[in-house]
Design an enzyme around this catalytic site. Sequence first.
Site, PDB file in Angstrom:
ATOM      1  N   TYR A   1       0.264   1.594 -14.423  1.00  0.00           N
ATOM      2  CA  TYR A   1       0.503   1.351 -12.999  1.00  0.00           C
ATOM      3  C   TYR A   1       0.645  -0.148 -12.770  1.00  0.00           C
ATOM      4  O   TYR A   1      -0.297  -0.865 -12.428  1.00  0.00           O
ATOM      5  CB  TYR A   1      -0.606   1.965 -12.132  1.00  0.00           C
TER       6      TYR A   1
ATOM      7  N   GLY B   1       4.243  12.962  -3.165  1.00  0.00           N
ATOM      8  CA  GLY B   1       4.689  11.713  -3.792  1.00  0.00           C
ATOM      9  C   GLY B   1       4.859  10.588  -2.797  1.00  0.00           C
ATOM     10  O   GLY B   1       4.967  10.815  -1.581  1.00  0.00           O
TER      11      GLY B   1
ATOM     12  N   ALA C   1       5.307  11.725   1.184  1.00  0.00           N
ATOM     13  CA  ALA C   1       4.038  12.217   1.743  1.00  0.00           C
ATOM     14  C   ALA C   1       4.068  12.279   3.266  1.00  0.00           C
ATOM     15  O   ALA C   1       3.497  13.189   3.876  1.00  0.00           O
ATOM     16  CB  ALA C   1       2.887  11.329   1.271  1.00  0.00           C
TER      17      ALA C   1
END
Length: 287
Positions: free
Chosen positions: A54, A213, A217
Site C-alpha cells: 500500500y 471499493g 463506496a
Amino acid sequence: MQHRRIGETEVSAIGLGGMPMSIEGRPESEDRSLRTIHAALDAGITLIDTADAYHMGPDDVGHNESLIAKALAAYAGDTSDVVVATKGGHLRPGDGSWTLDGSPQHLKEACEASLKRLGVESIGLYQFHRPDPEVPFADSVGALRDLLDDGKIRMAGVSNVNVDQIREAQDILGGRLASVQNEYSPAFRSSRPELDLCTEMGIAFLPWSPLGGIGSAGDLGSEHAPFKDLADVRGVSPQQVALAWMLATSPIIIPIPGSSRPETIRDSAAAADLQLASDEVAQVDAA
Ligand SMILES: NC(=O)c1ccc[n+]([C@@H]2O[C@H](COP(=O)([O-])OP(=O)(O)OC[C@H]3O[C@@H](n4cnc5c(N)ncnc54)[C@H](OP(=O)(O)O)[C@@H]3O)[C@@H](O)[C@H]2O)c1
C-alpha cells in the site's frame, strides 16, 4: 464495540482498511490520515488491515505500514490490544500496476521489512497477499509456516484464495490458518463458497472492498436499492447497512472498510451496533 475472534485473539467486529490512505488518490495531508486512524481507535476498532504494497512509487514501499506505526505511537490511549494485519507477496513498481512475488525468499524478506516498519518483534497477523502463478502455492504458504515457527508472526492468513487453497493452507500450516481475506460486498458475492467454508472451519473471513471499493463506496445506496431502502427505515447510511448485513451473515466475518476520513470510519464502526432482524437480512440478501 462488538468483538470477534481471529484465531484465539479478540478484535473489533469492524476493522479499518488502510489502503485509501496510501495508494493513488491518498490524502495530501498526512495529518488527515493520522486523524482517521485515531478516530478508528477512539471508536473501539482494534484491527487495522494494511500491506507492504500500500504505497505508490518504489521510493515509498510500506507507506501505509509506516503511517499506522506512527499513528499508534502518537495515540494517547492504550493500543496494546490492537492487531495490525499486514500482507506480503505484492509489489508496486510505480507505474500503477500490482505485480507478484510469492517466493519464500521474498516473503521472508518482506516480513522482516514489515517488522521494522511496524516497529514490532512479531506481526499480529501476516497474510499472503495473492497466489503467484509462478510459485507453487505450497511453497508460499510454507514460508508463512516458517515465519510462525520462528515467532516472526503471531497468526497467518491467506488472501484471494479459492476453497481448495484454503484447505491446502490449513493443512500446510498444521491447523493454524487464522484468516482468509477475499473480496466480498453487495456488488461482489462470488466469494460465498470461501465464506461458507471459513464458517464451517471456524476461520476468520475478512471481506475486502466491502463497500464496493475506493471509487464506488459512495454509490452503494444508489446502486443497491434494498440497502438504501433499509438504511432509510433505520435512519443510518447504506454503507452501515452493508457492513451490518455482513456481520449478520456469519459469526466469523470481520469487514475491513477502507477509510481516509474520520467521518467515514466513525460511520462504519457504528455498524457493529446495528442489529438487523432476520427479515431485514433476507431483504438485502435477495438484493
Ligand atoms: N487482499 C486484497 O487483495 C485487498 C484488495 C483491496 C483492498 N484490501 C483491503 O480491504 C480494505 C477495504 O477495501 P477498499 O478500501 O478497497 O474498499 P471499501 O472499503 O469498499 O471502500 C473504501 C472507501 O469507502 C469509503 N467509506 C468508508 N466507510 C464509509 C461510509 N461509512 N460511508 C461512505 N463511504 C465510506 C471511504 O471513503 P474515504 O476515503 O472518503 O474515507 C473509502 O475510500 C482496504 O483498505 C485494504 O485494507 C485488500
